[in-house]
Write a protein that holds these residues in place. Structure first.
Motif, PDB file in Angstrom:
ATOM      1  N   ALA A  86       0.834  -1.203   0.000  1.00 27.84           N
ATOM      2  CA  ALA A  86       0.000   0.000   0.000  1.00 27.84           C
ATOM      3  C   ALA A  86       0.869   1.254   0.000  1.00 27.84           C
ATOM      4  O   ALA A  86       0.529   2.256  -0.638  1.00 27.84           O
ATOM      5  CB  ALA A  86      -0.931  -0.009   1.207  1.00 27.84           C
ATOM      6  N   GLY A 115      -7.201   5.893   2.428  1.00 28.59           N
ATOM      7  CA  GLY A 115      -6.795   4.505   2.212  1.00 28.59           C
ATOM      8  C   GLY A 115      -5.398   4.247   2.714  1.00 28.59           C
ATOM      9  O   GLY A 115      -5.119   3.192   3.304  1.00 28.59           O
ATOM     10  N   MET A 158      -5.559  -0.531  -2.933  1.00 34.68           N
ATOM     11  CA  MET A 158      -6.752  -0.304  -2.117  1.00 34.68           C
ATOM     12  C   MET A 158      -7.822  -1.357  -2.371  1.00 34.68           C
ATOM     13  O   MET A 158      -8.927  -1.264  -1.852  1.00 34.68           O
ATOM     14  CB  MET A 158      -7.347   1.085  -2.399  1.00 34.68           C
ATOM     15  CG  MET A 158      -6.590   2.231  -1.774  1.00 34.68           C
ATOM     16  SD  MET A 158      -7.434   3.836  -2.008  1.00 34.68           S
ATOM     17  CE  MET A 158      -8.900   3.634  -0.983  1.00 34.68           C
ATOM     18  N   LYS A 212      -4.120   1.655   5.440  1.00 30.99           N
ATOM     19  CA  LYS A 212      -3.405   0.486   4.943  1.00 30.99           C
ATOM     20  C   LYS A 212      -1.881   0.601   4.919  1.00 30.99           C
ATOM     21  O   LYS A 212      -1.187  -0.423   4.925  1.00 30.99           O
ATOM     22  CB  LYS A 212      -3.882   0.149   3.518  1.00 30.99           C
ATOM     23  CG  LYS A 212      -5.334  -0.286   3.429  1.00 30.99           C
ATOM     24  CD  LYS A 212      -5.750  -0.516   1.982  1.00 30.99           C
ATOM     25  CE  LYS A 212      -7.178  -1.024   1.874  1.00 30.99           C
ATOM     26  NZ  LYS A 212      -7.329  -2.410   2.380  1.00 30.99           N
TER      27      LYS A 212
END
Length: 211
Positions: A45, A170, A115, A174
């Motif tokens: 991520a 996101g 994501m 993450k």
């Protein structure tokens, strides 16, 4: 009142950049020596956010410089300049982190895969991620002047910020590199403030966000 409002946003943007400078130093520290194992992977991520947000930011910079040439309104020109400078600097940092981590700046996977959104339908026409303007919309912005250009820019940038906030949130959820998560949260906070400013500016011009 209007000048104070834009000035407050500019101050907030400057604060984000100062913090981001410290972030870059910290990432450099974390990426060397015995902490090398903490460097994220190419499909993480952290790397995905850095790659995608760099592309997303580049379009915001482009739109902001277009409108600066299409209007003489000082309020819009100041906002556009602040957005362009902030996001150009952040883009440089995101790409710099990929260099520090020894990771590629492009991926064979679709945008937003980090994501879990790699299979989302694209708008096409140059719009690769949520909130991004199409090439047709950019050409339209280049064709307008004055109030019409201001309104379209504010509408496009409102959409752009909403997409950028979604991406940054996101990363907050993450990403694993703490300093990158903090920068992402700074993006969320700054762009939410700018959304409020742009809503007011659209209202002053007899317009409103597109969605």
């Amino acid at each position: 009142m209007t000048r104070q409002r834009v000035g407050w946003v500019a101050g907030a943007a400057a604060a984000v950049l100062v913090a981001a400078g410290a972030v870059t130093y910290a990432v450099a520290e974390d990426s060397g020596g015995s902490t090398r194992a903490t460097v994220p992977g190419a499909e993480s991520a952290d790397a995905g956010f850095a790659r995608d947000m760099a592309v997303h930011h580049q379009q915001a910079v482009e739109m902001s410089y277009i409108v600066r040439d299409r209007t003489s309104d000082q309020e819009v020109r100041r906002l556009a300049y602040d957005i362009a400078q902030t996001q150009a600097n952040q883009r440089g940092m995101l790409l710099g982190w990929l260099d520090l981590w020894g990771l590629p700046k492009v991926s064979a996977k679709p945008p937003m895969s980090w994501m879990g959104m790699g299979d989302m339908p694209e708008r096409g026409d140059g719009s690769l991620m949520p909130g991004m303007a199409t090439d047709t919309e950019l050409r339209k912005l280049q064709s307008l002047n004055g109030k019409q250009a201001e309104i379209l820019y504010l509408q496009l940038m409102t959409d752009h910020h909403k997409g950028g906030i979604h991406m940054a949130e996101g990363c907050v959820a993450k990403c694993t590199v703490d300093v990158e998560k903090r920068l992402a949260q700074g993006m969320v906070d700054a762009q939410q403030s700018e959304l409020q400013v742009m809503a007011g500016m659209l209202k002053e011009r007899g317009a409103k966000p597109r969605s």
